[in-house]
Design a protein around this motif. Structure first.
Motif, PDB file in Angstrom:
ATOM      1  N   HIS A   1      -0.302 -10.543  45.584  1.00 29.35           N
ATOM      2  CA  HIS A   1      -0.532  -9.100  45.400  1.00 29.35           C
ATOM      3  C   HIS A   1      -1.227  -8.508  46.628  1.00 29.35           C
ATOM      4  O   HIS A   1      -2.085  -9.140  47.249  1.00 29.35           O
TER       5      HIS A   1
ATOM      6  N   GLY B   1      -1.315   3.275  48.840  1.00 28.97           N
ATOM      7  CA  GLY B   1      -2.192   2.934  47.738  1.00 28.97           C
ATOM      8  C   GLY B   1      -1.515   2.215  46.591  1.00 28.97           C
ATOM      9  O   GLY B   1      -2.174   1.861  45.609  1.00 28.97           O
ATOM     10  N   ARG B   2      -0.207   1.998  46.687  1.00 26.41           N
ATOM     11  CA  ARG B   2       0.518   1.312  45.630  1.00 26.41           C
ATOM     12  C   ARG B   2       0.353  -0.194  45.759  1.00 26.41           C
ATOM     13  O   ARG B   2       0.296  -0.739  46.848  1.00 26.41           O
ATOM     14  N   TYR B   3       0.294  -0.854  44.622  1.00 32.71           N
ATOM     15  CA  TYR B   3       0.158  -2.306  44.594  1.00 32.71           C
ATOM     16  C   TYR B   3       1.543  -2.965  44.608  1.00 32.71           C
ATOM     17  O   TYR B   3       2.474  -2.495  43.959  1.00 32.71           O
TER      18      TYR B   3
ATOM     19  N   ARG C   1      -1.781  -4.263  48.748  1.00 35.69           N
ATOM     20  CA  ARG C   1      -1.726  -2.804  48.599  1.00 35.69           C
ATOM     21  C   ARG C   1      -1.195  -2.186  49.887  1.00 35.69           C
ATOM     22  O   ARG C   1      -1.654  -2.523  50.982  1.00 35.69           O
TER      23      ARG C   1
END
Length: 410
Positions: A356, A362-364, A358
């Motif tokens: 994971h 700002g989206r993961y 970013r």
């Protein structure tokens, strides 16, 4: 095509039955928190007085402890579980005066004046006075034409109408789904899932018809009104000759319908009769003359019960304010219980921790977990079977051009 978004609303009902005994210190008709003699005392002296007289440290009401107190509000200075009048400044030495098993009192660094806002009921009932609420006998009809006579409480402090489950079954009302929250005093909440459409008719005016949307309540709307049978009504000469909305207003009865402020404003007519002190008033309405007010009557009962009804409808902006309280309640209910993860769940956790990230917006971003093992068909090699079926279908199309054309059309 534009659409109009309906604002969701949430019903709130406040129905409280309180017992008023008067101040335990000066014996006057107010609560201990509003007693001038009690307020003049020092906070430490107030704490000793409350403990010695078995008074609740949170609401200053005798009969229960702070652990059993159901009042939500606490100290306005430190938000701890005691009344604001019992708040002590920080580092005040109390060891010389502290008694065993005394509830702890919060502190602050500086001594400051505490302003206490006490919420009281809209009316006070002394030992020999009874509050008479406005009731009416009305003819209620369903959408299918079923009719019956119900005793209704006319409450101009309510913004919604309610009907009892018993009355809804008698009228065989058609029920419509809804999702409302009825909130009472002490933060008790009840979910309302059904509403009905009824028609309220007058016993005195044949042309008066009032459409009402009411919410079905599974529990009783109120206690019996009035609490006890009222005598000496024959001495109220100012009420003689009136077409009363409820001829049995002096007899205790069950309330099956509550009419709110909108219905009250619709049925209101000119005409208000006031009697001498200690007698009720009469207001002219389309349902007849409703009787209400504070009356004097002889009674040997030391305690009197008062009923306060109030309901409000919250808009979307008000619901946003209460979202914090809603989330807190969810967190309290949904407690996390520890359990052992399966092998696949552990792999998913590992993939998430390793992959994971970013991005700049700002989206993961996280890699999706896939099973590595190859799933085989129960019939054998799935690819070979699919290729054979495709070739078979092509040979069929070559033999039947009409079928091929129809299939291409589809």
């Amino acid at each position: 095509m534009s659409t109009v978004r309906e604002k969701s609303i949430k019903e709130r009902t406040f129905h409280v039955t309180t017992t008023i005994k008067g101040c335990i210190k000066c014996k006057e008709g107010h609560t201990l928190s509003r007693c001038s003699e009690f307020i003049k005392m020092q906070p430490l002296e107030r704490g000793f007085y409350v403990k010695n007289n078995n008074v609740c440290f949170n609401c200053l009401t005798p009969g229960h402890s702070a652990m059993e107190c159901r009042v939500v509000q606490s100290c306005r200075v430190c938000n701890r579980r005691h009344h604001s009048l019992l708040h002590l400044p920080r580092r005040v030495t109390t060891s010389e005066h502290k008694e065993p098993n005394q509830p702890s009192v919060s502190t602050e660094s500086n001594v400051e004046e505490v302003k206490v806002n006490t919420m009281i009921a809209s009316h006070h009932i002394s030992e020999h006075r009874v509050a008479l609420l406005a009731t009416a006998l009305v003819i209620v009809k369903s959408e299918e034409g079923h009719a019956t006579v119900l005793k209704a409480l006319v409450d101009k402090g309510s913004q919604a109408c309610f009907i009892s489950e018993k009355a809804a079954q008698i009228l065989k009302l058609r029920r419509y789904p809804t999702n409302k929250i009825v909130t009472g005093m002490e933060s008790m909440k009840v979910a309302v899932k059904q509403q009905v459409h009824i028609q309220v008719n007058s016993r005195w005016e044949s042309d008066f018809s009032l459409p009402v949307r009411a919410y079905i309540m599974s529990k009783p709307l109120t206690t019996h009104i009035p609490e006890t049978k009222i005598t000496r009504i024959n001495k109220w000469s100012h009420l003689s000759g009136l077409n009363l909305a409820d001829p049995d207003y002096s007899t205790s009865g069950t309330i099956d319908l509550l009419l709110g402020v909108k219905e009250y404003a619709t049925m209101l007519q000119e005409g208000l009769i006031k009697g001498p002190p200690g007698t009720p008033c009469a207001q002219n309405t389309s349902l007849g003359w409703i009787i209400f007010g504070e009356i004097s009557m002889k009674s040997d009962i030391n305690e009197n019960t008062s009923i306060v009804m109030h309901q409000q409808i919250e808009t979307d902006s008000e619901q946003d304010i209460n979202m914090q309280d809603f989330l807190k309640r969810i967190w309290k209910i949904n407690t996390i219980s520890s359990r052992t993860l399966s092998k696949e769940e552990q792999q998913c956790e590992e993939i998430y921790e390793k992959t994971h990230k970013r991005d700049k917006t700002g989206r993961y971003i996280v890699k999706l977990p896939f099973k590595n093992e190859v799933h085989k068909s129960i019939e054998g090699d799935a690819k070979t079977i699919a290729m054979n079926r495709l070739l078979q279908l092509e040979r069929r199309f070559n033999k039947d051009p009409h079928l091929k054309k129809n299939t291409q059309t589809l």
